[in-house]
Design a protein around this motif. Structure first.
Motif, PDB file in Angstrom:
ATOM      1  N   UNK A  10       0.874  -1.070   0.020  1.00 39.63           N
ATOM      2  CA  UNK A  10      -0.023  -0.053   0.081  1.00 39.63           C
ATOM      3  C   UNK A  10       0.732   1.354  -0.017  1.00 39.63           C
ATOM      4  N   UNK A  11       2.148   1.083   0.584  1.00 39.88           N
ATOM      5  CA  UNK A  11       2.973   2.232   0.633  1.00 39.88           C
ATOM      6  C   UNK A  11       3.262   2.670  -0.890  1.00 39.88           C
ATOM      7  N   UNK A  12       3.563   1.673  -1.790  1.00 44.46           N
ATOM      8  CA  UNK A  12       3.890   1.947  -2.973  1.00 44.46           C
ATOM      9  C   UNK A  12       2.937   2.282  -3.843  1.00 44.46           C
ATOM     10  N   UNK A  54       0.688   8.140  -6.200  1.00 43.09           N
ATOM     11  CA  UNK A  54      -0.299   9.398  -6.077  1.00 43.09           C
ATOM     12  C   UNK A  54       0.663  10.481  -5.830  1.00 43.09           C
ATOM     13  N   UNK A  55       1.569  10.476  -4.867  1.00 43.36           N
ATOM     14  CA  UNK A  55       2.572  11.440  -4.619  1.00 43.36           C
ATOM     15  C   UNK A  55       3.371  11.762  -5.718  1.00 43.36           C
ATOM     16  N   UNK A  88      -3.245  16.854  -1.758  1.00 45.15           N
ATOM     17  CA  UNK A  88      -3.683  15.737  -1.786  1.00 45.15           C
ATOM     18  C   UNK A  88      -2.659  14.677  -1.761  1.00 45.15           C
ATOM     19  N   UNK A  89      -1.579  14.860  -0.976  1.00 46.41           N
ATOM     20  CA  UNK A  89      -0.483  14.075  -0.809  1.00 46.41           C
ATOM     21  C   UNK A  89      -1.018  12.969   0.352  1.00 46.41           C
ATOM     22  N   UNK A  90      -0.374  11.833   0.291  1.00 48.34           N
ATOM     23  CA  UNK A  90      -1.013  10.790   0.974  1.00 48.34           C
ATOM     24  C   UNK A  90       0.173  10.038   1.634  1.00 48.34           C
ATOM     25  N   UNK A  91       0.032   9.334   2.721  1.00 44.58           N
ATOM     26  CA  UNK A  91       1.226   8.476   3.477  1.00 44.58           C
ATOM     27  C   UNK A  91       1.889   7.691   2.312  1.00 44.58           C
ATOM     28  N   UNK A  92       3.281   7.760   2.396  1.00 40.74           N
ATOM     29  CA  UNK A  92       4.073   6.592   1.755  1.00 40.74           C
ATOM     30  C   UNK A  92       5.415   6.359   2.550  1.00 40.74           C
ATOM     31  N   UNK A  93       6.075   5.630   1.847  1.00 43.99           N
ATOM     32  CA  UNK A  93       7.267   5.246   2.680  1.00 43.99           C
ATOM     33  C   UNK A  93       8.223   6.353   2.735  1.00 43.99           C
ATOM     34  N   UNK A 140      15.125  21.963 -20.868  1.00 43.06           N
ATOM     35  CA  UNK A 140      13.666  21.850 -20.212  1.00 43.06           C
ATOM     36  C   UNK A 140      13.437  20.335 -19.584  1.00 43.06           C
ATOM     37  N   UNK A 141      12.903  20.306 -18.423  1.00 41.98           N
ATOM     38  CA  UNK A 141      12.744  19.002 -17.655  1.00 41.98           C
ATOM     39  C   UNK A 141      11.292  18.618 -18.131  1.00 41.98           C
ATOM     40  N   UNK A 142      11.106  17.329 -18.571  1.00 43.30           N
ATOM     41  CA  UNK A 142       9.799  16.615 -18.762  1.00 43.30           C
ATOM     42  C   UNK A 142       9.753  15.498 -17.699  1.00 43.30           C
ATOM     43  N   UNK A 143       8.668  15.247 -16.797  1.00 45.15           N
ATOM     44  CA  UNK A 143       8.451  14.045 -16.164  1.00 45.15           C
ATOM     45  C   UNK A 143       6.945  13.697 -16.151  1.00 45.15           C
ATOM     46  N   UNK A 144       6.486  12.687 -16.321  1.00 43.24           N
ATOM     47  CA  UNK A 144       5.164  12.169 -16.203  1.00 43.24           C
ATOM     48  C   UNK A 144       5.282  10.444 -15.779  1.00 43.24           C
ATOM     49  N   UNK A 145       4.041   9.966 -15.392  1.00 44.51           N
ATOM     50  CA  UNK A 145       3.862   8.903 -15.163  1.00 44.51           C
ATOM     51  C   UNK A 145       2.907   8.002 -16.142  1.00 44.51           C
ATOM     52  N   UNK A 146       3.241   6.769 -16.451  1.00 43.65           N
ATOM     53  CA  UNK A 146       2.221   6.052 -17.332  1.00 43.65           C
ATOM     54  C   UNK A 146       1.864   5.085 -16.525  1.00 43.65           C
ATOM     55  N   UNK A 147       1.093   3.816 -16.874  1.00 41.45           N
ATOM     56  CA  UNK A 147       0.793   2.711 -16.321  1.00 41.45           C
ATOM     57  C   UNK A 147       1.764   2.336 -15.338  1.00 41.45           C
TER      58      UNK A 147
END
Length: 294
Positions: free
Chosen positions: A80-82, A87-88, A121-126, A203-210
């Motif tokens: 669950x931490x992962x 989300x974070x 919107x941040x939640x508990x993580x490790x 320029x920095x690009x950062x994003x998440x996929x699945x």
């Protein structure tokens, strides 16, 4: 041009400085307050020019890309931490995606992201703490600072502040990068800062996929060099006080477009207190039993 780690522990000094020290809760709290307010003073009254412009339009040239998996099985860490980490990371990545560092400007990881709070919107993580881990709001953002630091080593941008991990908490598991090639972050006094000393915007690009956290450095002009980052002098020492410390040196080779070596640069060195047994204990009796049963 070059990369420098300003927080360095040299040679035998590492053994002395990494020996675990028990500090009182009052000292920890007061120390954190001091460094937090010192950082704020630097942000708003210092002489650095911090970048803040973001653009959805991409600069013309891709310099370096990298991606890291969002989920990894770690010993004794609940999944669950992962999942909360994702989300974070998504919230923080949106604050950094598209940021442009013009010549003469400095990128500050925490100045751009801001304090991670539940209201945002941040939640508990490790969160790594004193050689272990615990849940904490915004936990897991070190994966983002690690990614940015590693990518920056493959550019002519200069790392002016980076903090190494003082503890090696988990054994290597499918490690593809050298030990110590990341940058730990704690709001706001353990920052990652990068200076653009070139005459070219980046320029920095950062994003998440699945499945992955993705990053890229882009530039307004095509670079005439490429970089290869590697480790040297990797070792594990058994200290007089009983613990183990892991050491290495990070270097990088600079090549021209004909793949001719121009320079071999020192980047930094790492020393981390190991929080797991580094060697498998040899038991002759077990080996004999295994042979007899085969």
């Amino acid at each position: 041009m070059g990369v420098r780690d300003l927080k360095q522990i040299k040679g035998d000094d590492a053994s002395k400085l990494l020996k675990p020290i028990k500090r009182s809760r009052a000292r920890l709290v007061l120390g954190r307050l001091w460094y937090t307010y010192s950082r704020c003073f630097d942000w708003y009254f210092g002489d650095k020019k911090y970048c803040r412009k973001r653009s959805t339009e991409l600069l013309d040239y891709s310099v370096f890309t990298h991606r890291t998996p969002l989920l990894r099985k770690l010993k004794d860490v609940d999944m669950w931490m992962q999942h909360n980490k994702i989300i974070n990371l998504r919230i923080a990545a949106e604050r950094l995606d598209g940021i442009i560092i013009n010549p003469g400007e400095t990128f500050s990881y925490w100045k751009l992201i801001g304090r991670p709070t539940a209201n945002k919107g941040y939640v508990d993580g490790m969160v790594l703490f004193n050689g272990g881990f615990k849940p904490g709001i915004g936990g897991g953002l070190c994966q983002l600072s690690n990614l940015i630091y590693w990518m920056t080593l493959h550019t002519p941008l200069t790392v002016t502040e980076r903090h190494r991990h003082s503890y090696d908490v988990f054994p290597d598991s499918d490690r593809k990068l050298p030990f110590g090639s990341g940058a730990t972050c704690v709001y706001n006094y353990r920052d990652l800062q990068i200076f653009n000393g070139t005459d070219c915007p980046f320029q920095l690009k950062v994003f998440l996929d699945e499945t992955h956290l993705n990053g890229e450095w882009r530039a307004a002009e095509k670079l005439g060099v490429t970089y290869e980052v590697y480790e040297k002098k990797h070792s594990i020492t058994h200290e007089y006080w009983g613990g183990y410390i892991r050491h290495n040196e990070i270097r990088r080779r600079v090549y021209n477009m004909e793949r001719e070596l121009i320079e071999d640069e020192y980047v930094t060195e790492n020393h981390a207190l190991m929080m797991y047994q580094p060697f498998i204990e040899y038991k002759p009796d077990e080996k004999i039993k295994n042979k007899e049963s085969s």
